[in-house]
Design an enzyme around this catalytic site. Sequence first.
Site, PDB file in Angstrom:
ATOM      1  N   LYS A  23       0.658  -1.257   0.088  1.00 19.14           N
ATOM      2  CA  LYS A  23       0.088  -0.035  -0.040  1.00 19.14           C
ATOM      3  C   LYS A  23       0.831   1.163   0.001  1.00 19.14           C
ATOM      4  O   LYS A  23       0.677   2.161  -1.087  1.00 19.14           O
ATOM      5  CB  LYS A  23      -0.890  -0.140   1.148  1.00 19.14           C
ATOM      6  CG  LYS A  23      -1.566   1.409   1.691  1.00 19.14           C
ATOM      7  CD  LYS A  23      -2.461   1.531   2.716  1.00 19.14           C
ATOM      8  CE  LYS A  23      -1.892   1.452   4.067  1.00 19.14           C
ATOM      9  NZ  LYS A  23      -1.433   2.885   4.459  1.00 19.14           N
ATOM     10  N   ASN A  24       1.964   1.233   0.911  1.00 19.07           N
ATOM     11  CA  ASN A  24       2.604   2.333   1.125  1.00 19.07           C
ATOM     12  C   ASN A  24       3.643   2.776   0.083  1.00 19.07           C
ATOM     13  O   ASN A  24       4.400   3.655  -0.071  1.00 19.07           O
ATOM     14  CB  ASN A  24       3.308   2.632   2.409  1.00 19.07           C
ATOM     15  CG  ASN A  24       2.150   2.559   3.552  1.00 19.07           C
ATOM     16  OD1 ASN A  24       0.967   2.742   3.394  1.00 19.07           O
ATOM     17  ND2 ASN A  24       2.721   2.265   4.716  1.00 19.07           N
ATOM     18  N   CYS A 117      -5.591  11.908  12.805  1.00 22.21           N
ATOM     19  CA  CYS A 117      -6.050  10.321  12.581  1.00 22.21           C
ATOM     20  C   CYS A 117      -5.815   9.614  14.094  1.00 22.21           C
ATOM     21  O   CYS A 117      -5.402  10.315  15.059  1.00 22.21           O
ATOM     22  CB  CYS A 117      -5.292   9.614  11.414  1.00 22.21           C
ATOM     23  SG  CYS A 117      -3.813   9.152  11.813  1.00 22.21           S
ATOM     24  N   ARG A 122      -0.106  14.001  13.374  1.00 22.57           N
ATOM     25  CA  ARG A 122       0.421  13.770  11.869  1.00 22.57           C
ATOM     26  C   ARG A 122       0.387  15.276  11.028  1.00 22.57           C
ATOM     27  O   ARG A 122      -0.275  15.524  10.292  1.00 22.57           O
ATOM     28  CB  ARG A 122      -0.480  12.687  11.176  1.00 22.57           C
ATOM     29  CG  ARG A 122      -0.417  11.504  11.973  1.00 22.57           C
ATOM     30  CD  ARG A 122      -1.181  10.219  11.147  1.00 22.57           C
ATOM     31  NE  ARG A 122      -0.078   9.643   9.934  1.00 22.57           N
ATOM     32  CZ  ARG A 122      -0.625   8.773   9.430  1.00 22.57           C
ATOM     33  NH1 ARG A 122      -1.798   8.067   9.615  1.00 22.57           N
ATOM     34  NH2 ARG A 122       0.559   8.312   8.358  1.00 22.57           N
ATOM     35  N   ASP A 306       4.859   0.303  12.140  1.00 23.33           N
ATOM     36  CA  ASP A 306       3.617  -0.307  11.388  1.00 23.33           C
ATOM     37  C   ASP A 306       3.626  -1.726  11.895  1.00 23.33           C
ATOM     38  O   ASP A 306       2.373  -2.407  12.243  1.00 23.33           O
ATOM     39  CB  ASP A 306       3.647  -0.190  10.143  1.00 23.33           C
ATOM     40  CG  ASP A 306       3.124   1.191   9.781  1.00 23.33           C
ATOM     41  OD1 ASP A 306       3.417   1.480   8.360  1.00 23.33           O
ATOM     42  OD2 ASP A 306       2.832   2.212  10.237  1.00 23.33           O
ATOM     43  N   ARG A 397      -8.370  -1.132   4.697  1.00 26.84           N
ATOM     44  CA  ARG A 397      -7.598  -0.117   4.113  1.00 26.84           C
ATOM     45  C   ARG A 397      -6.035  -0.473   3.672  1.00 26.84           C
ATOM     46  O   ARG A 397      -5.438   0.056   2.603  1.00 26.84           O
ATOM     47  CB  ARG A 397      -7.350   1.223   5.112  1.00 26.84           C
ATOM     48  CG  ARG A 397      -8.592   2.088   5.225  1.00 26.84           C
ATOM     49  CD  ARG A 397      -8.066   3.376   6.154  1.00 26.84           C
ATOM     50  NE  ARG A 397      -6.947   3.520   5.777  1.00 26.84           N
ATOM     51  CZ  ARG A 397      -5.877   4.040   6.641  1.00 26.84           C
ATOM     52  NH1 ARG A 397      -6.022   4.074   7.856  1.00 26.84           N
ATOM     53  NH2 ARG A 397      -4.720   4.430   5.885  1.00 26.84           N
TER      54      ARG A 397
HETATM   55  C1  EPZ Z   1       3.965   6.765   6.244  1.00 28.24           C
HETATM   56  O1  EPZ Z   1       3.230   7.734   7.146  1.00 28.24           O
HETATM   57  C2  EPZ Z   1       3.095   5.625   6.463  1.00 28.24           C
HETATM   58  N1  EPZ Z   1       2.036   5.829   5.481  1.00 28.24           N
HETATM   59  C3  EPZ Z   1       2.708   5.064   7.740  1.00 28.24           C
HETATM   60  O2  EPZ Z   1       1.904   4.007   7.524  1.00 28.24           O
HETATM   61  C4  EPZ Z   1       3.996   4.696   8.570  1.00 28.24           C
HETATM   62  O3  EPZ Z   1       3.641   4.248   9.705  1.00 28.24           O
HETATM   63  C5  EPZ Z   1       4.682   5.961   8.707  1.00 28.24           C
HETATM   64  O4  EPZ Z   1       5.124   6.536   7.287  1.00 28.24           O
HETATM   65  C6  EPZ Z   1       5.928   5.908   9.141  1.00 28.24           C
HETATM   66  O5  EPZ Z   1       6.805   4.793   8.844  1.00 28.24           O
HETATM   67  C7  EPZ Z   1       2.230   5.727   3.959  1.00 28.24           C
HETATM   68  O6  EPZ Z   1       3.067   5.462   3.490  1.00 28.24           O
HETATM   69  C8  EPZ Z   1       0.865   6.010   3.197  1.00 28.24           C
HETATM   70  P1  EPZ Z   1       5.977  10.320   8.562  1.00 28.24           P
HETATM   71  P2  EPZ Z   1       3.697   9.158   7.001  1.00 28.24           P
HETATM   72  O7  EPZ Z   1       5.810  11.310   8.027  1.00 28.24           O
HETATM   73  O8  EPZ Z   1       4.256   9.474   5.930  1.00 28.24           O
HETATM   74  C9  EPZ Z   1       6.156  13.265  12.162  1.00 28.24           C
HETATM   75  C10 EPZ Z   1       0.100   2.385   7.747  1.00 28.24           C
HETATM   76  O9  EPZ Z   1      -0.287   1.804   8.749  1.00 28.24           O
HETATM   77  N2  EPZ Z   1       5.775  14.609  10.776  1.00 28.24           N
HETATM   78  O10 EPZ Z   1       7.205   9.321   8.312  1.00 28.24           O
HETATM   79  O11 EPZ Z   1       2.592  10.013   7.429  1.00 28.24           O
HETATM   80  C11 EPZ Z   1       4.467  12.611  12.234  1.00 28.24           C
HETATM   81  O12 EPZ Z   1       4.192  13.146  13.057  1.00 28.24           O
HETATM   82  C12 EPZ Z   1       0.497   3.888   7.821  1.00 28.24           C
HETATM   83  O13 EPZ Z   1       0.009   1.912   6.630  1.00 28.24           O
HETATM   84  C13 EPZ Z   1       5.900  15.758  11.389  1.00 28.24           C
HETATM   85  O14 EPZ Z   1       6.155  15.844  12.362  1.00 28.24           O
HETATM   86  O15 EPZ Z   1       4.898   9.256   8.328  1.00 28.24           O
HETATM   87  C14 EPZ Z   1       5.288  11.191  13.000  1.00 28.24           C
HETATM   88  O16 EPZ Z   1       5.635  11.337  14.238  1.00 28.24           O
HETATM   89  C15 EPZ Z   1       0.360   4.317   9.111  1.00 28.24           C
HETATM   90  N3  EPZ Z   1       5.825  16.575  10.356  1.00 28.24           N
HETATM   91  C16 EPZ Z   1       6.659  11.091  12.245  1.00 28.24           C
HETATM   92  O17 EPZ Z   1       7.215  12.377  11.701  1.00 28.24           O
HETATM   93  C17 EPZ Z   1       5.579  16.097   9.060  1.00 28.24           C
HETATM   94  O18 EPZ Z   1       5.396  17.219   8.202  1.00 28.24           O
HETATM   95  C18 EPZ Z   1       6.848  10.094  11.040  1.00 28.24           C
HETATM   96  O19 EPZ Z   1       5.851  10.288  10.218  1.00 28.24           O
HETATM   97  C19 EPZ Z   1       5.593  14.687   8.860  1.00 28.24           C
HETATM   98  C20 EPZ Z   1       5.854  14.016   9.644  1.00 28.24           C
END
Ligand code: EPZ
Length: 420
Positions: A23-24, A117, A122, A306, A397
């Site tokens: 998915k990701n 969410c 996020r 995850d 999802r």
């Molecule tokens: C991706 O989410 C994945 N989703 C998530 O999978 C996964 O858990 C996550 O990466 C971490 O590996 C998809 O790829 C569609 P991040 P993403 O930006 O990109 C903070 C699933 O179950 N952050 O790496 O949203 C954020 O709050 C989903 O398939 C900021 O502070 O994750 C988090 O604490 C759930 N500012 C950390 O970084 C930003 O602008 C990592 O988030 C962006 C993120």
Amino acid sequence: MMEYFAVDGAHPLEGRVTIHGAKNSALPILAATLLADGESIIHNCPSLTDCAAALEILSCLGCRVKREGNTVVVNTTCRRGYTIPNKLMERMRASVLFLGALLAREGSAVACWPGGCALGARPIDLHIRAFQALGAQVRTWNGQLYLEGTHLRGRRLALPIPSVGATENAMLAACSAEGITVIDNPAREPEIVDLQGFLRRMGARISGAGTDQITVEGGYPLHPGEYTVMADRIVAATYLCAVAAASGEGELHGAEGSHLTPVLTALTAAGCEIASQADGLWIRRKGPLTGIGSICTGPYPAFPTDAQPLLVAALAGGEGKSRVTETIFDHRFRYIQGLARMGACIQVRGDTASIVGQPLQGACVEAVDLRGGAALAVAALGARGESRIFGLTHIERGYECLDRDLSALGGQISRKREND
Ligand code: EPZ
């Protein structure tokens, strides 16, 4: 009528399953199809509600999309506009990935501000800072984001945290930024490497994905591409944890062990035997599932956030003590209330869950998020008696057909309606 998974647990598993596409990886690749006019072909694109939402966004933007099994064809020739409908933006947080693609292709993007969410706030501040670093103007008004940037310029940009989504959005926008963009401290997940693979098929001059520096030479026109999405490593982790929870053995065709090293290490430490095979992974658990001490989630290649709910669900029904610390999201233990209904002995203090493994009993539980829902199914397979798992829309999802796959592994799980 509400649908649920009916699980009859505490029976050793025995079977084999094929791991569907990631998915990701599929989601950023579908967004990337906007970077060129014409017909892109994406193979092994999983049939998930999140992917359906991404295809709906592409359709709203004038693209013609069609699915033939797990092959998706996206024709962007008649693409028009640059606004992502609010209902689609709110349905799936990963819709934020279309901002980078629209900015790159159209020089503009409009979308509502993505909400939080079940996992936490996020934010997308790092996405916005990356766009601004490349020369885009970003305005917010009345809950809407307005991106403008018809002449993006390549820059060196460093991410303070290796955000997966921010890395992907920076890669997409950089493809149209004149000159060289260097992204320091990018996310290094395998899905980032997959996105680079597709962008290269489109003619993008991009390298370094999977390392601590990604370089893009942007400003060149791209063409449509054809690509096969990698296997979903978290789905593979789910099924590994299912065998760990229920005991028995299973073969996971298509699973890539090198994408899951920390998960394999943890399950081996807990008493599982795991081996790489020609086309996947084999796992067996005959003896007790023991405690594993302390582990901590973190950005790739650390233990994936995850997979955290899935491992905790398996350990909860085992023996011995473990501690799991979640460092990525601030609300990623909510599924534990469901495990507690099965008799799990887990104490959460701040970002750490302390688990004392003990036999679980089947219960009626509800999924509150995607991986948390899958974790309830994992625990139910190891629990004595019947469980009912509601909230299937969360699970759909990220899993094509969780009951089909767990049944193929030998699990007694089926989808039912309340009046059955
Ligand atoms: C991706 O989410 C994945 N989703 C998530 O999978 C996964 O858990 C996550 O990466 C971490 O590996 C998809 O790829 C569609 P991040 P993403 O930006 O990109 C903070 C699933 O179950 N952050 O790496 O949203 C954020 O709050 C989903 O398939 C900021 O502070 O994750 C988090 O604490 C759930 N500012 C950390 O970084 C930003 O602008 C990592 O988030 C962006 C993120």
